[in-house]
Write an enzyme that holds these catalytic residues in place. Sequence first.
Site, PDB file in Angstrom:
ATOM      1  N   HIS A   1      -5.198  -2.982  -2.933  1.00  0.00           N
ATOM      2  CA  HIS A   1      -4.765  -2.064  -3.992  1.00  0.00           C
ATOM      3  C   HIS A   1      -4.636  -2.746  -5.337  1.00  0.00           C
ATOM      4  CE1 HIS A   1      -4.011   1.172  -1.135  1.00  0.00           C
ATOM      5  NE2 HIS A   1      -3.622   0.209  -0.326  1.00  0.00           N
TER       6      HIS A   1
ATOM      7  N   SER B   1       0.796  -1.222   0.000  1.00  0.00           N
ATOM      8  CA  SER B   1       0.000   0.000   0.000  1.00  0.00           C
ATOM      9  C   SER B   1       0.833   1.279   0.000  1.00  0.00           C
ATOM     10  CB  SER B   1      -0.950   0.005   1.192  1.00  0.00           C
ATOM     11  OG  SER B   1      -0.240  -0.136   2.401  1.00  0.00           O
TER      12      SER B   1
ATOM     13  N   LYS C   1     -11.382   1.292  -2.321  1.00  0.00           N
ATOM     14  CA  LYS C   1     -10.311   1.918  -3.082  1.00  0.00           C
ATOM     15  C   LYS C   1     -10.740   2.036  -4.544  1.00  0.00           C
ATOM     16  CE  LYS C   1      -7.295   1.319   0.638  1.00  0.00           C
ATOM     17  NZ  LYS C   1      -6.627   0.405   1.527  1.00  0.00           N
TER      18      LYS C   1
END
Length: 371
Positions: A199, A171, A230
């Site tokens: 991610h 991350s 995200k």
Amino acid sequence: MADPFDWVEERAAERARLGLTRRLRLAGPGLIDFASNDYLGLANDPRVIEAACRAAREHGWGATASPLVCGWKPPHAELAEALAAFEGAEAAVLFATGFAANLGVIGALVDRGDAVYCDRLNHACLVEGARLSGASLRVYPHGDADRLEAILARERARFRRVLIATDGVFSMDGDLAPLPRLVALSERFEAMLLVDEAHGTGVFGPDGRGAASELGVADRAPVRVGTLSKALGSLGGFVAGPRRVIDHIINHAPPFIYSTALPPAAAAAAREALRLVEAEPWRRHRAREFGRLVAQRLGIEGITGPIVPFVVGDATRALDLAGRLRSLGFLVPAIRPPTVPRGTARLRISVSASHTEEQLNALVCAIQNLA
Ligand SMILES: *Cc1c(COP(=O)(O)O)cnc(C)c1O
């Protein structure tokens, strides 16, 4: 009489001395945002917002109870089914956040007498999950599968169950875990493997399925955690995997059992975003191309995605740089210990499909002028 909370002031003074004080700041308008994890630009997509509004009108705003009581509504079921299909998994289950998903899945898989192996740069929630589980926590150097292999060879027999838990895309560093090696180790040492695709989802892999897919080992890393918060632009976490593992989590993960389900609107928004991940591959291509471009121009190696770490070392210097960029109109966060190891404070630049090339150029020039 002393106030029993007085000790927090000593901690505050210590933080201030080290340049490690954190403050909430309104994410003000007018700055070009290189801070958010909205890699595909979907958090503000009108279709995503409309899906949320529709679900809220139809199913109410709050889920009103935990999923096992009466909080599991049609948008949750539809999203879980869509996520399982997207992930090529038998089933998926939703959590309130990605953080809760990791606490839940790790706690459900290991206990005292077991061990969890974490990459040194794993996200805090994997480490917290391991700590809370009661299992022994072992940390290996970042990306170092050789070291992990040596540790497992030495001590695997001492533990009942073992779990290798890793970020798929790190991350704060933007690089990928050595998943083909980790998969081989998990098979050789009968270790469970958990890949956190927070991610990776929507961004990496030929179809946006994440780092395991990008590296060609998705079918050998069957248990994957992801977030809706995200690239999918919503809120919530999920675990996808074999039916029996998901059933186990539903029965044994306290953050799932004892916490209210996501708002149905959050699930519906993520469902629409997932549709857009599949329908509009240009978004992930653009985000990755932009990431590579910025990394290349700043001389940062090993970056193939939208997270670009510009490491400056000292926390105060990173803060200062972020402050100057802010005054030039760029929102770029300074990331400091304990989020990253001591001496590696950095600007964490995150690019998005919704940026323009002009914005990227302007940022790169500003950083080159200041650094
Ligand atoms: C952000 C993040 C999480 C937590 O996800 P949330 O949905 O924001 O709670 C988990 N793992 C990694 C690697 C992350 O970067």
